[in-house]
Design a protein around this motif. Sequence first.
Motif, mmCIF file in Angstrom:
data_model
loop_
_atom_site.group_PDB
_atom_site.id
_atom_site.type_symbol
_atom_site.label_atom_id
_atom_site.label_comp_id
_atom_site.label_asym_id
_atom_site.label_seq_id
_atom_site.Cartn_x
_atom_site.Cartn_y
_atom_site.Cartn_z
ATOM 1 N N LYS A 1 -23.849 -5.405 17.762
ATOM 2 C CA LYS A 1 -22.846 -6.472 17.957
ATOM 3 C C LYS A 1 -22.798 -6.990 19.395
ATOM 4 C CE LYS A 1 -19.921 -5.246 14.056
ATOM 5 N NZ LYS A 1 -20.659 -5.991 13.024
ATOM 6 N N TRP A 2 -23.955 -7.182 19.983
ATOM 7 C CA TRP A 2 -24.082 -7.841 21.286
ATOM 8 C C TRP A 2 -23.357 -7.111 22.407
ATOM 9 C CZ3 TRP A 2 -23.949 -10.293 16.632
ATOM 10 C CH2 TRP A 2 -25.005 -11.153 16.350
ATOM 11 N N SER A 3 -23.061 -5.826 22.236
ATOM 12 C CA SER A 3 -22.460 -5.099 23.347
ATOM 13 C C SER A 3 -23.492 -4.113 23.880
ATOM 14 C CB SER A 3 -21.194 -4.369 22.888
ATOM 15 O OG SER A 3 -21.525 -3.076 22.423
ATOM 16 N N PRO A 4 -23.481 -3.857 25.191
ATOM 17 C CA PRO A 4 -24.489 -2.949 25.763
ATOM 18 C C PRO A 4 -24.448 -1.567 25.110
ATOM 19 C CG PRO A 4 -23.337 -4.124 27.502
ATOM 20 C CD PRO A 4 -22.623 -4.454 26.226
ATOM 21 N N VAL A 5 -23.256 -1.037 24.904
ATOM 22 C CA VAL A 5 -23.167 0.310 24.342
ATOM 23 C C VAL A 5 -23.616 0.323 22.881
ATOM 24 C CG1 VAL A 5 -21.583 2.181 23.757
ATOM 25 C CG2 VAL A 5 -21.353 1.005 25.944
ATOM 26 N N GLY A 6 -23.157 -0.676 22.133
ATOM 27 C CA GLY A 6 -23.534 -0.760 20.728
ATOM 28 C C GLY A 6 -25.036 -0.899 20.558
ATOM 29 N N ALA A 7 -25.639 -1.788 21.335
ATOM 30 C CA ALA A 7 -27.075 -2.006 21.222
ATOM 31 C C ALA A 7 -27.823 -0.734 21.594
ATOM 32 C CB ALA A 7 -27.497 -3.167 22.127
ATOM 33 N N SER A 8 -27.316 -0.015 22.586
ATOM 34 C CA SER A 8 -27.984 1.220 23.007
ATOM 35 C C SER A 8 -27.949 2.261 21.900
ATOM 36 C CB SER A 8 -27.302 1.793 24.247
ATOM 37 O OG SER A 8 -27.229 0.815 25.237
ATOM 38 N N LEU A 9 -26.806 2.391 21.245
ATOM 39 C CA LEU A 9 -26.713 3.360 20.150
ATOM 40 C C LEU A 9 -27.659 2.963 19.020
ATOM 41 C CD1 LEU A 9 -22.866 4.028 20.124
ATOM 42 C CD2 LEU A 9 -24.690 5.539 20.943
#
Lengths: 505, 330
Positions: free
Chosen positions: B243-251
């Motif tokens: 969802k276009w968030s750094p943490v979300g994309a990393s997970l």
Amino acid sequence: MSEIILEMKGVRKEFPGLVANDNVNLQVKKGEIHVLLGENGAGKSTLMNILYGLYAADGGEVIFKGNVIHDNTPKKAIGMGVGMVHQHFMLIPALTVVENMILGMQEGPNPVINKKEAANKILELGKKFGLKVDPYAKVWQLSVGEQQRVEILKALFRGAELLILDEPTAVLTPQETQELFTLLRGLTKQGLTIIFITHKLNEVMEISDRITILQRGKVVGTVNTKDTNKQDLARMMVGRDVVLSVDKAPANPGAKVLEVKDLEVKNDKNLVAVNKLSFEIRAGEIFGIAGVDGNGQSELVEALTGLRVVESGEVIYNNENVTNKPPRYLIEKGMAHIPEDRHLRGLVLNMSVKENMVLEDFYREPFTVNHFMKFDKIDAYSKELIKEYDIRLSSDDIPVGNLSGGNQQKVVLARMLQRNPNLLIVMHPTRGLDVGAIEFIHKRIIRARDNGSAVLLISTELEEVLTLSDRIGVIYEGQLMGIVNQKDANTNELGLMMAGSHKAS
Amino acid sequence: MQILSLLIEADFWAATLRLTTPLLLAALGGVFSERAGINNMGLDGAMLMGAFFGYIGALFTQNAFLGFVCAAISGALIMLLLGFMSINVKVNQIVTALGTNMLALGVTSTAFRMIFGNDLAQLTSPGLVPVNFGSLSKIPFLGKVLFGQTPIVYLAIILVPISHYIMYNTHWGLKIRATGEHPKAVDTVGIDVYKVRYVSLIISGILCGLGGAAVTLTGINTFYDNITAGRGFIAVAAVVFGKWSPVGASLATLLFGAGEAFQLRLQGLGFDIPYAYFYMLPYIVTMISLIFFMGPSKGPAATGQPYIKSGSKAKRKKVSRAGLKPEVKS
């Protein structure tokens, strides 16, 4: 009061094929509410966009607080103390109020933003000017009126001394408009200067100190509000005498043409947009639906015309259940639709005028015989309509996109009315048109009614709904707040219904 | 059972982190450009550039660190090209990205042959070696997973909170997020939309370049044609999935990295299945996760739309054809 804060001298701006501003002179005094009055396309917004640095002028000069401004940009304008509330809000819906405020402001060497400090400043400004806003709310959660307040706060947050409001009342209910006017008067008491763009004469008389009238890019004159009246202003705005009312005989309703029962429709975000809505329309009457933009009007019309799926409920048209029937089926039954956006749905802009004239019927005789199109028939048909509806053009082979807005709308109207519809669905029929074209289109809609069509009129212009309709329903969040007869209707009651209160029974 | 027991082995988790790193770096890059409103399908090309020039740089300077510098520069350059095409020339961003991806494939393959000829037994470059944490690496399980990785792995992990902080707590991040949502509003408060988009793309290119070099310079220390094998596209999927968030994309990239580590383990078990089927696993994980765990997703509102400043004469005609008339009203 007499100190001049802004002077624009000989301003000129051209767009291809159009002089938007021609030698425009404007003087605004400190602490006044100055209205820029003119029809759509008169050059009001263009002039303000030049002042705000969004457009570069082709000539002339802008003097603000005694300084001549060169190479204006929004950044420079903001720095000098010019704030603008655009007609389409320049807020980012996905961000919070405070983030929208900070954007472009906290630009120092420290990259970390200080939301708390900004939030405090918002509350402080809110208290000073009487503008209550929750700094941590996301903008998309706010109502349109609240968003407008955020826009005004945003300008004040940036230290605006001159506030430009571009058609601020277009999205407001009559009551919200009154609140805005109170707020604006409060702001001028604190020393702010306000430029107010509008084409609504009632508002001009109510709010302004002075008025500058623009017509086709030129200044017609600047007058003091107390020395003028609506008739004079209308004449200066249009350049001729205007009939401000519409002649209409009493309706003579016949058989039931359309009945909508408990209609439920969802919008593109998959939320309920039309909520258990019911009404009926008879032949020979105009049923108007008033309401603030975005309360389910578009979804309702799309559902009725077969362009959007109905979730539940029924649409009965000429005693037949036509719920979720495709558009062509409905068109062949005699339904006509003047869509809200003539560019998106009403016309194929790159196709010629005559091709546009047969968009509904091109595949049928006499226009097509054995799969071959009969261009001579189309040509003759189109010529007849152009004459009948007084459409001004150089040739019917030019793309319809090259016509003026009024003539484009006449093409749509001609095409629809020529089919003698038994049901005519009309949305925002006069949006963006000049007074002359509006008069013409109103007359034609009434004539269609007199010829026995059932007419559903949906408009956000309360005036328009009030003058044309025989019965008026008010839509709010997808529900009808009540239905009143034209003769019993008054602006105040309709306004309250537009803001969500049910009809007092 | 034997398969499931793989999942609790330290080796598996160590490999997961190692294999996640290139995806993670590229996905962070993707977050930056997408948030600024560039629909970035060009991540793969920038990774491939980084993979090749990282290798070449390390080989010629005999220094793995300088290899990574070359990788970052090459990634930034190809993103600048993508930026010029999609920001200034306003070509459709998907088409532009297709172009830069093909260009990267062509440039790297051709240059590779020009330098090494057809001799496929080319030289290996210096590569990164695991950081020595001394006795920390002796801790059971954690020692192997967390304290036996190459520096780029740690850099990637540190960049996750840093990216998050930049995105949500600095005016740079605010500008990036605002530009992807409503560029005109950004313009009206006096911020240069083009500049924000260029800077975001350069950051994106640097991160993708590093991600590419993390493929070549962390063990195999060599290059072959299309070595990134579509990892950039997995990163794109991770951006959406997260969802276009750094943490979300990393997970999300962690999930795909685990998929890849898992298929490598499976190959080692000696099943009688062609190895190509195992190769498919990370890509299948990508597809399945997108199908089952994503509803209709809503990214930054203005992603993929070039910003056209209104009021400029030259652009007007073209614009009105697209139905987006600049407002010349009132």
